[in-house]
Design a protein around this motif. Structure first.
Motif, PDB file in Angstrom:
ATOM      1  N   CYS A  45       9.612  45.904   6.809  1.00  0.00           N
ATOM      2  CA  CYS A  45      10.364  47.085   7.227  1.00  0.00           C
ATOM      3  C   CYS A  45      10.008  48.261   6.328  1.00  0.00           C
ATOM      4  N   GLU A  46      10.679  49.393   6.564  1.00  0.00           N
ATOM      5  CA  GLU A  46      10.396  50.598   5.789  1.00  0.00           C
ATOM      6  C   GLU A  46      10.990  50.550   4.388  1.00  0.00           C
ATOM      7  N   ASN A  50      10.138  50.141  14.027  1.00  0.00           N
ATOM      8  CA  ASN A  50      10.537  50.357  12.631  1.00  0.00           C
ATOM      9  C   ASN A  50       9.937  49.336  11.675  1.00  0.00           C
ATOM     10  N   ARG A  67       1.705  51.947   5.958  1.00  0.00           N
ATOM     11  CA  ARG A  67       2.361  52.013   7.260  1.00  0.00           C
ATOM     12  C   ARG A  67       1.377  52.296   8.386  1.00  0.00           C
ATOM     13  N   ILE A 118       4.276  51.858   0.876  1.00  0.00           N
ATOM     14  CA  ILE A 118       5.612  51.267   0.738  1.00  0.00           C
ATOM     15  C   ILE A 118       5.510  50.039  -0.154  1.00  0.00           C
ATOM     16  N   MET A 163      12.700  57.226   4.564  1.00  0.00           N
ATOM     17  CA  MET A 163      12.926  56.737   5.927  1.00  0.00           C
ATOM     18  C   MET A 163      13.850  57.684   6.697  1.00  0.00           C
TER      19      MET A 163
END
Length: 306
Positions: free
Chosen positions: A51-52, A87, A138, A170, A186
């Motif tokens: 995830c972020e 996401n 990302r 990230i 985010m």
């Protein structure tokens, strides 16, 4: 007073003091973060997504969570910031050749090799076991160690060659400070995406309205308002004078024979400049004017004329 057998109790056995704070074993915490899914608590297996905020998940667990958002799930708080499959980013991980994997026994027991990591950094060769900081991009999903990005500075991914920015990096399973920084990034990214959508909607509506106006009025209107000056007598006289001219032009264009106007002078064919052969076709020519003696008599041979 005493216990049976003549034993004497000690103070710590009779008086309860403050509870000791239980400390989490760091090795067990690292194993849980880097080898198990944050959402389903199962062993990580490909395809693995992140995830972020830098947490690791199994992709099928994320899909199940998105399809069934029930309040009974206690682990749903760990993925509450995931609103759609967009996401999360699917990771491109490099296998560790020294990892032995699961050793199956004849009795059915299994031994997981937790001493070595399953994945390594493709640039430096460090193991992804939690003792070294790792991060992913990302834009492409490639995973590297933070040391590799610092030592080999580049604006392009080391494996796939995709261009990236500083916001695309990230950190995986970072500290609380790292998570706070990633959370602010985010939120800013999502606000920017919402503003872009709002600006695109009015532009699309304007383009649709313009196309509708063009379809309704493909050309200029043929109805024109008359000027007040053209309603007088002079304008009517001009109309009457221009009417015979326009009619003559229409007849000539259509190929029909037109009559000369009533005020025009008649010209005889004899005075024209045509050839004699053409003039002899008409009765006004001299060859057509014969006397009675020169003209032949009509004789009929039928009995009905007597």
């Amino acid at each position: 007073m005493g216990c049976d057998g003549g034993t004497i109790p000690k103070r710590h056995e009779l008086v309860k003091g403050p509870k000791k704070i239980e400390k989490v074993d760091k090795d067990a915490e690292l194993v849980a973060q880097w080898n198990y899914c944050t959402l389903s608590q199962e062993i990580l297996r490909r395809p693995i997504v992140a995830c972020e905020l830098g947490r690791l998940y199994n992709k099928d667990a994320v899909i199940e969570f998105l399809l069934d958002k029930s309040a009974e799930k206690a682990l749903g708080k760990a993925a509450s910031h995931i609103k759609s499959i967009k996401n999360v980013t699917e990771l491109r991980l490099s296998d560790n050749p020294a990892w032995e994997g699961d050793k199956g026994n004849t009795k059915g027991d299994k031994h997981d090799d937790l001493q070595r990591a399953r994945f390594i950094c493709p640039v430096v060769g460090l193991e992804m076991n939690g003792r070294h900081r790792f991060c992913f991009l990302r834009c492409c999903g490639c995973v590297f160690s933070e040391r590799a990005l610092k030592e080999i500075k580049a604006e392009v991914c080391h494996t796939c060659g995709a261009a990236f920015q500083e916001d695309d990096v990230i950190v995986l399973n970072g500290t609380k400070e790292d998570v706070e920084v990633l959370k602010t990034r985010m939120e800013e990214r999502r606000l920017r995406a919402k503003l872009e959508k709002k600006t695109k909607k009015p532009k699309a509506a304007e383009s649709v309205s313009k196309s509708d106006v063009v379809e309704e009025a493909p050309g200029p209107s043929k109805v024109t308002a008359e000027k007040p000056e053209e309603t007088g007598l002079d304008f009517r006289e001009k109309k009457t004078n221009s009417a015979p001219r326009s009619a003559a032009i229409n007849e000539s264009s259509s190929g029909k024979a037109r009559k000369p106007p009533c005020g025009a002078m008649k010209r005889s064919i004899a005075e024209s400049e045509e050839s004699e052969a053409y003039k002899s076709l008409f009765t006004t020519h001299s060859s057509a004017k014969r006397s009675k003696e020169e003209s032949a008599h009509w004789v009929t041979h039928t009995s009905y004329c007597f």
